[in-house]
Design a protein around this motif. Structure first.
Motif, PDB file in Angstrom:
ATOM      1  N   VAL A 218      -4.884  -6.198  -3.598  1.00  0.00           N
ATOM      2  CA  VAL A 218      -5.499  -5.141  -3.089  1.00  0.00           C
ATOM      3  C   VAL A 218      -5.270  -3.831  -3.583  1.00  0.00           C
ATOM      4  O   VAL A 218      -6.365  -3.210  -4.014  1.00  0.00           O
ATOM      5  CB  VAL A 218      -5.178  -4.958  -1.596  1.00  0.00           C
ATOM      6  CG1 VAL A 218      -5.618  -3.762  -0.946  1.00  0.00           C
ATOM      7  CG2 VAL A 218      -5.618  -6.218  -0.690  1.00  0.00           C
ATOM      8  N   SER A 219      -4.211  -3.621  -3.993  1.00  0.00           N
ATOM      9  CA  SER A 219      -3.755  -2.405  -4.723  1.00  0.00           C
ATOM     10  C   SER A 219      -3.787  -2.684  -6.219  1.00  0.00           C
ATOM     11  O   SER A 219      -3.111  -3.804  -6.650  1.00  0.00           O
ATOM     12  CB  SER A 219      -2.269  -1.814  -4.209  1.00  0.00           C
ATOM     13  OG  SER A 219      -1.970  -0.980  -5.412  1.00  0.00           O
ATOM     14  N   LYS A 221      -2.535  -1.212  -8.497  1.00  0.00           N
ATOM     15  CA  LYS A 221      -1.191  -0.655  -9.244  1.00  0.00           C
ATOM     16  C   LYS A 221      -0.184  -1.337  -8.310  1.00  0.00           C
ATOM     17  O   LYS A 221      -0.272  -1.932  -7.183  1.00  0.00           O
ATOM     18  CB  LYS A 221      -0.618   0.845  -9.035  1.00  0.00           C
ATOM     19  CG  LYS A 221      -1.397   1.588 -10.093  1.00  0.00           C
ATOM     20  CD  LYS A 221      -0.529   2.906 -10.266  1.00  0.00           C
ATOM     21  CE  LYS A 221      -1.011   3.746 -11.415  1.00  0.00           C
ATOM     22  NZ  LYS A 221      -1.302   5.105 -10.683  1.00  0.00           N
ATOM     23  N   ARG A 222       0.918  -1.906  -9.158  1.00  0.00           N
ATOM     24  CA  ARG A 222       1.913  -2.749  -8.614  1.00  0.00           C
ATOM     25  C   ARG A 222       3.219  -2.069  -8.956  1.00  0.00           C
ATOM     26  O   ARG A 222       3.468  -1.911 -10.310  1.00  0.00           O
ATOM     27  CB  ARG A 222       1.696  -4.070  -8.930  1.00  0.00           C
ATOM     28  CG  ARG A 222       2.658  -5.024  -8.232  1.00  0.00           C
ATOM     29  CD  ARG A 222       2.227  -6.512  -8.578  1.00  0.00           C
ATOM     30  NE  ARG A 222       3.585  -6.954  -8.130  1.00  0.00           N
ATOM     31  CZ  ARG A 222       3.766  -8.394  -8.479  1.00  0.00           C
ATOM     32  NH1 ARG A 222       2.571  -9.119  -8.931  1.00  0.00           N
ATOM     33  NH2 ARG A 222       4.649  -9.279  -7.894  1.00  0.00           N
ATOM     34  N   SER A 223       4.062  -1.929  -8.027  1.00  0.00           N
ATOM     35  CA  SER A 223       5.383  -1.525  -8.462  1.00  0.00           C
ATOM     36  C   SER A 223       6.345  -2.646  -8.581  1.00  0.00           C
ATOM     37  O   SER A 223       6.088  -3.805  -8.545  1.00  0.00           O
ATOM     38  CB  SER A 223       6.139  -0.666  -7.286  1.00  0.00           C
ATOM     39  OG  SER A 223       6.092  -1.398  -6.203  1.00  0.00           O
ATOM     40  N   ARG A 224       7.511  -2.467  -9.420  1.00  0.00           N
ATOM     41  CA  ARG A 224       8.325  -3.132  -9.690  1.00  0.00           C
ATOM     42  C   ARG A 224       9.709  -3.218  -9.114  1.00  0.00           C
ATOM     43  O   ARG A 224      10.342  -2.354  -9.224  1.00  0.00           O
ATOM     44  CB  ARG A 224       8.566  -3.671 -11.035  1.00  0.00           C
ATOM     45  CG  ARG A 224       7.314  -3.632 -11.815  1.00  0.00           C
ATOM     46  CD  ARG A 224       7.125  -5.300 -12.400  1.00  0.00           C
ATOM     47  NE  ARG A 224       5.787  -5.268 -13.010  1.00  0.00           N
ATOM     48  CZ  ARG A 224       4.844  -5.896 -12.524  1.00  0.00           C
ATOM     49  NH1 ARG A 224       4.905  -6.401 -11.271  1.00  0.00           N
ATOM     50  NH2 ARG A 224       3.513  -6.064 -13.087  1.00  0.00           N
TER      51      ARG A 224
END
Lengths: 248, 534
Positions: A218-219, A221-224
């Motif tokens: 959905v987003s 961007k993805r954080s880690r």
């Protein structure tokens, strides 16, 4: 956490490198030694995960392919002159199929050429089977870029479902042996295949539904949480394969 | 919080509607229980909430479902991820990471939360669900109860407003189930979380539910308080059946309530008659049986005997060694040490017809046994295997589960019907010993009663031995004559059902808890004892 494992791309890049080198060298000895090295690497590096066990099946599958390929290779095709080993009866074919024959004299040259070709196919299967059994499909998912997410979902489902198939096959064969059915031979495969397909389909749908309802893709961007980094070890592994490509 | 307005649902290629004109509003902080027979559409109702139905499964949806003002018609499941946490029927299939910590973080990673927030929330959830000791473990190595907790944790970590769970305790032992449910109860009360839960084993969840949605399988859904719904519905936990059998005006949903209502029945004195079962011949003996996987022992040198005509329940925690024992007895693997004898034969060396006539085994997934394209083909195959006259197996099936069409594909049968088919295929060869591995997973009360009747019939009228592994205390109370309790690979208790079940409160069935100290395990026992007095 036992030991920090390699980057998920490492073994796949290594496998691609080896495959390219094998195809460019086109030498039986090189192919055989590559397969040997791959086997040693898998048996020493693999951990106890479900996908790690799939390598044994990869080996069995490729041995089977090699056998079938060789039999077909010597029985059908264009005759190659050379030292004869034995002679099979020739199956008469209609006139409009010139140049092809089934049966006939089997020569050393013909046997060795079909073995070499079969070996080439099998080595590629073994090498990519090794990459699949050494890499966690879940970690692979985490490093694949999110904008190819539909592709990534498909890749992950394929790579995670295949190894799980192996454990399902064992379970189903056990159940059917207990029903007093034979578990060897071709007809037993039909009995295993149907429950197996059903289960793997259900599993894949479950996994896709789970990823979907947790918002995967959905987003953009993805954080880690705990970034997977590329380390020196990874570079070394890939360089060995690249080195082979360069000298080939 | 959740609003169903005029919802009707129908799947393609199906003639019956799953839901018809359902209107339901669930307020914030409510815990709603969805009940109904198997295949009635409980899972569909749950998956409607976040739009997995129809976005993921297909089907035609009329009406509207909205959560916190977001309509599922306009939003895909992914867009609801921050609002709704969903835990599927089989959490192991939905895991996307290798270790517990990574699995918990996944949901937040995809929502692109900053790293410090993720770290805080992972710690929070690890503590909340007591998962901290497991944080670095590989998920594949966890037990069923632990996996269920991880799945709930992974759903909670994004701080959803709604938590949806599909049969969260069906694979768990009574203690692990209690643990999961009390966590949910705490979340509802502490955080105002809205919880929607589907469950077959009502005796476990009923005390936590604020309201019940009862789906009858023909599209009609009734909504009401637990007392209202249970008064009328055929699906009810044993204590409600007890209240009905005793003719009480009201029903209680907890053991405490029921104990208050039944004081008069407990005051009476009964003379307990201990029946000594007739001695029969031994069918199974195992001595110093040891099974190990790698370095760990699943069974440590256990010894016991099983007689003809017995129904033996093997109980114990998840991972205690129940399945290992059953598999060893069925001859799947050669045991590491010790000896097993089934009617004087080694089970590992039985093959083909001889095996079918000695031992029947129903695995955890009964569909593993089935491969035919239809019920008819399956039955014919069994007839041929056992050299029976055509139609024998189908006749057995008709007796077990009447009304199955021969043209149906085994996959399209309900859970209970599929178990019935597998059972009739196995029974057609008339084995002396029948072994079942957790047969009641996903079975509703009706199917469970059927199974009980079938198995008692099989063992009593033909003098056969039945061995089953199960977590279902209520089933054991109804069915088994003897219980073997396994913990960590050792037999810790082995005796008559009455003795073993009454000796531990966690494993006591509801009726026994209500009627304690009288030694009555089921409604049937109570009724029989009270009739004996009059």
């Amino acid at each position: 956490m036992t030991k920090p494992s390699l980057h998920p791309f490492t073994w796949w890049l290594w496998a691609i490198g080896l495959a390219v080198a094998i195809l460019r060298f086109d030498s039986t000895w090189f192919t055989v030694s590559c397969v040997g090295v791959v086997m040693v690497v898998v048996y020493t590096c693999r951990d106890n995960a479900p996908w790690a066990k799939s390598f044994d099946w990869t080996l069995k599958l490729s041995a089977w392919i090699l056998a079938v390929r060789t039999v077909i290779g010597i029985a059908i095709g264009v005759p190659i002159p050379g030292t004869p080993i034995f002679t099979m009866p020739i199956v008469p074919l209609p006139e409009w199929m010139p140049g092809i024959r089934i049966g006939g004299t089997v020569t050393w040259e013909r046997l060795s050429s079909s073995l070499t070709e079969g070996l080439l196919i099998c080595s590629i299967i073994v090498i990519f089977g090794a990459a699949a059994s050494l890499t966690s499909p879940h970690r692979l998912l985490r490093v694949l870029p999110i904008y190819i997410y539909e592709f990534a979902v498909a890749v992950v489902i394929a790579t995670s479902v295949l190894p799980q198939l192996v454990s399902s096959v064992k379970r189903i064969r056990m159940a059917q042996r207990l029903r007093g059915q034979k578990t060897r031979g071709f007809s037993s495969w039909k009995r295993v295949a149907i429950p197996l397909l059903e289960e793997s389909l259900a599993r894949s749908l479950d996994l896709a539904a789970s990823m979907d309802s947790r918002g995967y893709g959905v987003s953009k961007k993805r954080s880690r949480y705990r970034p997977i980094s590329w380390r020196l070890k990874d570079s070394l592994v890939v360089i060995t394969a690249l080195g082979l490509v360069v000298i080939s | 919080m959740i609003k169903f307005s005029h919802v009707s649902l129908i799947y393609p290629n199906s003639t019956t509607t799953v839901l018809e004109d359902l209107n339901l509003t669930i307020a914030e902080g409510e815990m709603v229980l969805v009940i109904g027979p198997t295949g009635s559409g409980k899972s569909s109702l749950l998956r409607l909430i976040n739009g997995l139905v129809p976005h993921h499964t297909g089907g035609i949806l009329a009406g509207d479902v909205s959560v916190n003002g977001l309509s599922t018609q306009l939003t895909k499941p992914g867009g609801m991820a921050h609002l709704i946490g969903i835990v599927g029927q089989n959490p192991a299939n939905g895991f996307v990471a290798d270790t517990v910590e990574e699995e918990l973080a996944f949901g937040m990673e995809v929502l692109n939360l900053p790293n410090d927030v993720m770290r805080k929330r992972v710690e929070e959830v690890l503590d909340l669900l007591s998962l901290a000791p497991l944080r670095n473990r590989s998920i594949a190595t966890l037990s069923g109860g632990e996996q269920q907790r991880v799945a709930i944790g992974a759903a909670l970590v994004t701080h959803p407003k709604v938590l949806v769970l599909d049969e969260p305790t069906s694979a768990l032992d009574p203690i692990a189930a209690e643990e999961v449910l009390s966590i949910l109860h705490r979340l509802v009360h502490d955080l105002g979380l809205t919880v929607v839960i589907a469950e077959h084993k009502l005796e476990r969840v009923i005390q936590f539910a604020d309201r019940i949605v009862y789906i009858n399988g023909e599209g009609v859904a009734n909504v009401g308080t637990p007392e209202e719904i249970l008064m009328q519905s055929p699906i009810a936990p044993p204590i409600v059946h007890l209240a009905k059998a005793l003719g009480l005006k009201e029903i209680g949903v907890t053991v405490r309530e029921m104990r208050r209502m039944t004081t008069q029945y407990r005051d009476i004195e009964t003379t307990s008659t201990v029946e000594t079962p007739p001695t029969t011949s031994k069918v199974i003996t195992f001595e110093k049986l040891t099974v190990s996987y790698g370095d760990t022992n699943a069974l440590n040198s256990i010894t016991s005997e099983i007689f003809a005509g017995e129904v033996v329940a093997v109980m114990g925690r998840n991972g205690a060694g129940k399945s290992s024992l059953l598999k060893a007895l069925a001859g799947v693997n050669q045991p590491t040490g010790g000896s097993i004898s089934l009617l004087g034969k080694n089970p590992f060396e039985l093959h083909g017809k001889q095996r079918r006539e000695t031992i029947g085994f129903i695995p955890q997934e009964p569909s593993d046994l089935l491969y035919g394209q239809s019920v008819a083909i399956e039955c014919e195959q069994a007839d041929r295997d056992n050299e029976l006259t055509a139609g024998t197996t189908y006749a057995v099936l008709q007796q077990l589960v009447p009304g199955i069409s021969t043209a149906t594909h085994p996959r399209d049968l309900s859970e209970g019907q599929r178990l019935g088919l597998a059972l009739s295929v196995v029974l057609s060869s008339n084995p002396s010993i029948l072994i079942l591995d957790e047969p009641t997973r996903g079975l509703d009360y009706q199917a469970k009663n059927e199974l009980t009747r079938m198995l008692i019939n099989f063992s009593a009228s033909f003098g056969k031995a039945v061995i089953l592994a199960t977590h279902d205390v209520e089933l054991v109370a109804e069915l088994a004559s003897r219980v073997i309790f396994i913990a960590d690979g050792d037999i810790v208790a082995d005796g008559s059902t009455l003795d073993v079940l009454l000796s531990s409160p966690a494993f006591a069935p509801q009726v026994a808890k209500v009627m304690s100290p009288h030694p009555w395990l089921s409604v049937k026992d109570v009724v029989a004892a009270l009739e004996g007095l009059q």
